[in-house]
Design an enzyme around this catalytic site. Structure first.
Site, PDB file in Angstrom:
ATOM      1  CG  ASP A  73      -1.821   1.078   1.397  1.00  0.00           C
ATOM      2  OD1 ASP A  73      -2.262   1.407   0.177  1.00  0.00           O
ATOM      3  OD2 ASP A  73      -1.808   1.764   2.150  1.00  0.00           O
ATOM      4  CE1 TYR A  74       3.949   6.292  -3.084  1.00  0.00           C
ATOM      5  CE2 TYR A  74       2.239   7.845  -1.879  1.00  0.00           C
ATOM      6  CZ  TYR A  74       3.550   7.701  -2.651  1.00  0.00           C
ATOM      7  OH  TYR A  74       4.480   8.615  -2.980  1.00  0.00           O
ATOM      8  CG  ASP A  75      -1.147   7.738   0.772  1.00  0.00           C
ATOM      9  OD1 ASP A  75      -0.023   8.444   1.205  1.00  0.00           O
ATOM     10  OD2 ASP A  75      -1.711   7.649  -0.276  1.00  0.00           O
TER      11      ASP A  75
END
Length: 168
Positions: A69-71
């Site tokens: 996941d990015y954030d």
């Protein structure tokens, strides 16, 4: 249920709804959630993985899938979303993982494809899922597929009607 009991229950529910603000509802909910912390019914902490077993499994695997996941995973959660950029060491780790032909690496994000391209687009062997899965870029490609083009969204009018009914 007898009519008088239904009316009594409805009156009690109506009184609660009409005498409490949304702030009160939120406060009560938070208080209830906090009261459940450290009770026997609360979730247990996720145990740490045994590193030796993890390394052994990694080395023995014929194929490996990494979904990041990015954030909050690749970047910290920050007040200004545009400031959430991956560190140099994160970029190097992604590059190294994606270089191994047994690894398939994807970054999943609610961010748009332009943002991901800008910050991570140079990672040619990494796949991307943008806008919560609406757009996909396969590893080794530069084109994005729009997965929403062929979606049948005719159901939305019916759901909106139901929402409006229950809102009233």
């Amino acid at each position: 249920m007898p009519e008088d009991e239904r009316e009594a229950r409805q009156a009690a529910l109506y009184k609660v709804v009409t005498t409490h603000t949304s702030h009160t509802w939120a406060a009560v909910l938070v208080r209830m959630l906090l009261s459940q912390i450290a009770t026997e019914h609360s979730a247990h902490q996720t145990p740490l993985l045994e590193q030796t077993a993890l390394v052994t499994s990694y080395k023995n695997a014929k194929r490996r899938l990494f979904l990041f996941d990015y954030d909050g995973t690749l970047t910290p959660i920050v007040k200004v979303p545009s400031m959430a950029v991956p560190s140099e060491s994160t970029l190097q780790a992604l590059e190294k993982l994606s270089e191994d032909p047994r690894n398939l690496v994807y970054i999943i994000s609610g961010r748009d494809s332009g943002f991901l391209e800008h910050h991570l687009g140079h990672l040619k062997k990494v796949g991307f899922s943008a806008e919560h899965g609406c757009f996909i870029r396969e590893p080794g490609t530069t084109t994005w597929k729009n997965l929403t083009e062929s979606l049948d969204m005719s159901w939305m009018a019916e759901v909106e009607e139901l929402f409006e009914y229950y809102t009233e």
